[in-house]
Write an enzyme that holds these catalytic residues in place. Structure first.
Site, PDB file in Angstrom:
ATOM      1  N   SER A  28     -16.260  24.842  61.273  1.00 49.90           N
ATOM      2  CA  SER A  28     -17.623  24.617  61.776  1.00 49.90           C
ATOM      3  C   SER A  28     -17.763  25.388  63.079  1.00 49.90           C
ATOM      4  CB  SER A  28     -17.831  23.116  62.040  1.00 49.90           C
ATOM      5  OG  SER A  28     -18.934  22.919  62.898  1.00 49.90           O
ATOM      6  N   TYR A  50     -15.599  15.222  65.540  1.00 50.76           N
ATOM      7  CA  TYR A  50     -15.925  16.212  64.503  1.00 50.76           C
ATOM      8  C   TYR A  50     -15.448  17.608  64.913  1.00 50.76           C
ATOM      9  CZ  TYR A  50     -18.823  18.875  61.215  1.00 50.76           C
ATOM     10  OH  TYR A  50     -19.263  19.740  60.246  1.00 50.76           O
ATOM     11  N   ALA A  51     -15.788  17.997  66.158  1.00 52.47           N
ATOM     12  CA  ALA A  51     -15.401  19.332  66.636  1.00 52.47           C
ATOM     13  C   ALA A  51     -13.879  19.458  66.693  1.00 52.47           C
ATOM     14  CB  ALA A  51     -16.020  19.591  68.001  1.00 52.47           C
ATOM     15  N   ALA A  52     -13.216  18.382  67.133  1.00 53.49           N
ATOM     16  CA  ALA A  52     -11.748  18.419  67.199  1.00 53.49           C
ATOM     17  C   ALA A  52     -11.163  18.572  65.795  1.00 53.49           C
ATOM     18  CB  ALA A  52     -11.230  17.151  67.863  1.00 53.49           C
ATOM     19  N   SER A  53     -11.749  17.861  64.828  1.00 56.52           N
ATOM     20  CA  SER A  53     -11.240  17.965  63.451  1.00 56.52           C
ATOM     21  C   SER A  53     -11.430  19.377  62.912  1.00 56.52           C
ATOM     22  CB  SER A  53     -11.935  16.940  62.540  1.00 56.52           C
ATOM     23  OG  SER A  53     -13.274  17.325  62.247  1.00 56.52           O
ATOM     24  N   LYS A  54     -12.561  20.000  63.256  1.00 56.02           N
ATOM     25  CA  LYS A  54     -12.844  21.342  62.736  1.00 56.02           C
ATOM     26  C   LYS A  54     -12.016  22.398  63.477  1.00 56.02           C
ATOM     27  CE  LYS A  54     -15.708  20.096  59.558  1.00 56.02           C
ATOM     28  NZ  LYS A  54     -15.391  20.283  58.139  1.00 56.02           N
ATOM     29  N   ILE A  76     -27.006  24.087  58.724  1.00 57.89           N
ATOM     30  CA  ILE A  76     -27.334  24.140  57.293  1.00 57.89           C
ATOM     31  C   ILE A  76     -27.962  22.800  56.908  1.00 57.89           C
ATOM     32  CG2 ILE A  76     -26.431  24.560  54.975  1.00 57.89           C
ATOM     33  CD1 ILE A  76     -25.964  26.908  57.003  1.00 57.89           C
TER      34      ILE A  76
HETATM   35  N1  LIG Z   1     -24.285  21.282  57.151  1.00 52.44           N
HETATM   36  C1  LIG Z   1     -23.850  21.963  58.212  1.00 52.44           C
HETATM   37  O1  LIG Z   1     -24.628  22.490  59.014  1.00 52.44           O
HETATM   38  C2  LIG Z   1     -22.371  22.135  58.423  1.00 52.44           C
HETATM   39  C3  LIG Z   1     -21.958  22.826  59.570  1.00 52.44           C
HETATM   40  C4  LIG Z   1     -20.606  23.023  59.785  1.00 52.44           C
HETATM   41  C5  LIG Z   1     -19.680  22.537  58.883  1.00 52.44           C
HETATM   42  N2  LIG Z   1     -20.097  21.879  57.769  1.00 52.44           N
HETATM   43  C6  LIG Z   1     -19.055  21.378  56.868  1.00 52.44           C
HETATM   44  O2  LIG Z   1     -19.332  21.760  55.529  1.00 52.44           O
HETATM   45  C7  LIG Z   1     -18.801  20.779  54.638  1.00 52.44           C
HETATM   46  C8  LIG Z   1     -19.919  20.293  53.708  1.00 52.44           C
HETATM   47  O3  LIG Z   1     -20.902  19.650  54.525  1.00 52.44           O
HETATM   48  P1  LIG Z   1     -22.376  19.305  54.020  1.00 52.44           P
HETATM   49  O4  LIG Z   1     -23.279  19.612  55.155  1.00 52.44           O
HETATM   50  O5  LIG Z   1     -22.610  19.893  52.689  1.00 52.44           O
HETATM   51  O6  LIG Z   1     -22.267  17.707  53.949  1.00 52.44           O
HETATM   52  P2  LIG Z   1     -22.647  16.643  52.808  1.00 52.44           P
HETATM   53  O7  LIG Z   1     -22.576  15.306  53.461  1.00 52.44           O
HETATM   54  O8  LIG Z   1     -23.912  17.034  52.147  1.00 52.44           O
HETATM   55  O9  LIG Z   1     -21.435  16.794  51.762  1.00 52.44           O
HETATM   56  C9  LIG Z   1     -20.142  16.326  52.063  1.00 52.44           C
HETATM   57  C10 LIG Z   1     -19.571  15.656  50.837  1.00 52.44           C
HETATM   58  O10 LIG Z   1     -18.214  15.264  51.142  1.00 52.44           O
HETATM   59  C11 LIG Z   1     -17.996  14.020  50.495  1.00 52.44           C
HETATM   60  N3  LIG Z   1     -16.890  13.286  51.098  1.00 52.44           N
HETATM   61  C12 LIG Z   1     -16.879  12.656  52.301  1.00 52.44           C
HETATM   62  N4  LIG Z   1     -15.691  12.064  52.487  1.00 52.44           N
HETATM   63  C13 LIG Z   1     -14.934  12.322  51.377  1.00 52.44           C
HETATM   64  C14 LIG Z   1     -13.627  11.980  50.992  1.00 52.44           C
HETATM   65  N5  LIG Z   1     -12.840  11.235  51.771  1.00 52.44           N
HETATM   66  N6  LIG Z   1     -13.171  12.425  49.805  1.00 52.44           N
HETATM   67  C15 LIG Z   1     -13.955  13.170  48.993  1.00 52.44           C
HETATM   68  N7  LIG Z   1     -15.217  13.528  49.307  1.00 52.44           N
HETATM   69  C16 LIG Z   1     -15.690  13.093  50.497  1.00 52.44           C
HETATM   70  C17 LIG Z   1     -19.317  13.273  50.652  1.00 52.44           C
HETATM   71  O11 LIG Z   1     -19.413  12.203  49.723  1.00 52.44           O
HETATM   72  C18 LIG Z   1     -20.316  14.384  50.409  1.00 52.44           C
HETATM   73  O12 LIG Z   1     -20.696  14.450  49.051  1.00 52.44           O
HETATM   74  C19 LIG Z   1     -18.250  19.652  55.523  1.00 52.44           C
HETATM   75  O13 LIG Z   1     -16.867  19.811  55.679  1.00 52.44           O
HETATM   76  C20 LIG Z   1     -18.966  19.870  56.839  1.00 52.44           C
HETATM   77  O14 LIG Z   1     -18.238  19.344  57.933  1.00 52.44           O
HETATM   78  C21 LIG Z   1     -21.422  21.647  57.527  1.00 52.44           C
END
Ligand SMILES: NC(=O)c1ccc[n+]([C@@H]2O[C@H](COP(=O)([O-])OP(=O)(O)OC[C@H]3O[C@@H](n4cnc5c(N)ncnc54)[C@H](O)[C@@H]3O)[C@@H](O)[C@H]2O)c1
Length: 261
Positions: free
Chosen positions: A151, A164-168, A197
């Protein structure tokens, strides 16, 4: 979900490829599963959200590839082991692992409990590690690849997202470490670093954000207020996971509409 997956499916880069996509019941993971299925791949779609998984399966019905739903938590070691065993058993091989499962909870750092901090690390970082660790032996057999979800929060100051930032940041380091460790054996490891996004994860922060200092968010948003679509990240992930990304490893590719420049 949009039909953009279909309009781009002139490419068939994943024919005869077996690919795990975690977080495939929503947002970027769902768009990625559909993009890969539209390009002929056999997707094992992993999530805790069973309704979301069924939506992904239905949306892929007419595509050249397939989506099979698999309900599991990426943060549970035994469930991840069972997932990889199941894929080896049913698909016979694994060509790529795409780790998109993740959770976000925006909150002031001083109000973040230890349990909340640990839960976010457990899913985003430990979950990614467990999936990588269990999948790598199978990926060594196919000279396959991994794409992780970092991220922009890992590199740039995103307020109220300490855990969150630390995890990423951990995912960023894990990606680069594994890329070097498995370079000679032909397993590539890259990540995307999305930003802004529009997905259920981001929308869910809405109410919570109202009580926070919004001035601190100005540098995270585009001046025109535009957000990105999950399909725009899915296209980059598909490139990294395909032969088009064959000379890329250890990269963390920003997909943020140019905000962090
Ligand atoms: N949307 C953004 O702007 C953005 C920015 C940076 C990073 N990301 C990363 O992109 C990835 C997708 O994010 P998104 O925005 O599509 O989110 P989202 O919430 O739409 O999708 C995430 C999915 O992960 C699933 N999930 C959560 N915990 C789980 C677990 N323990 N086991 C299995 N599935 C699990 C959820 O049920 C969900 O369906 C994530 O890792 C998020 O941190 C997203």
């Amino acid at each position: 979900m949009s039909n953009e997956n279909k309009s781009l499916s002139g490419l068939q880069r994943f024919s005869n490829k077996s690919i795990i996509v975690t977080g495939a019941g929503s947002g970027i993971g769902q768009a990625t599963a559909l993009r890969i299925a539209s390009e002929g791949g056999a997707v094992i779609a992993v999530d805790l959200n069973e309704a979301g998984l069924q939506e992904t399966v239905s949306a892929a019905a007419d595509m050249s590839g397939s989506v099979r739903a698999y309900s599991a938590s990426v943060a549970e070691e035994e469930q991840v082991k069972a997932l990889i065993a199941d894929v080896k058993d049913k698909e016979g091989k694994l060509d790529a692992l795409i780790n998109m499962a993740g959770i976000l909870r925006a909150m002031p750092s001083t109000e973040t409990s230890l349990a909340e901090f640990q839960q976010i690390l457990n899913v985003n970082l430990i979950g990614t590690f467990l999936c990588c660790r269990e999948a790598i032996p199978a990926l060594l057999e196919t000279k396959g690849c991994i794409v992780n979800a970092a991220s922009t929060s890992a590199q740039f100051g995103h307020p109220y997202m300490a855990a969150y930032a630390a995890s990423k940041g951990g995912v960023y380091a894990l990606t680069r470490t594994l890329a070097w460790e498995y370079l000679k054996q032909g397993v590539r490891v890259n990540a995307v670093a999305p930003g802004g996004i529009l997905t259920p994860m981001v929308l869910a922060q809405g109410e919570r954000m109202a009580s926070l200092d919004m001035d601190l968010f100005t540098h995270l948003n585009r001046p025109d207020g535009q957000f990105g679509a999950p399909e725009q990240v899915a296209g980059v992930i598909a490139m990294l996971a395909s032969a088009d990304g064959a000379h890329m490893t250890g990269e963390v590719v920003k997909v943020d509409g140019g905000v962090h420049n």
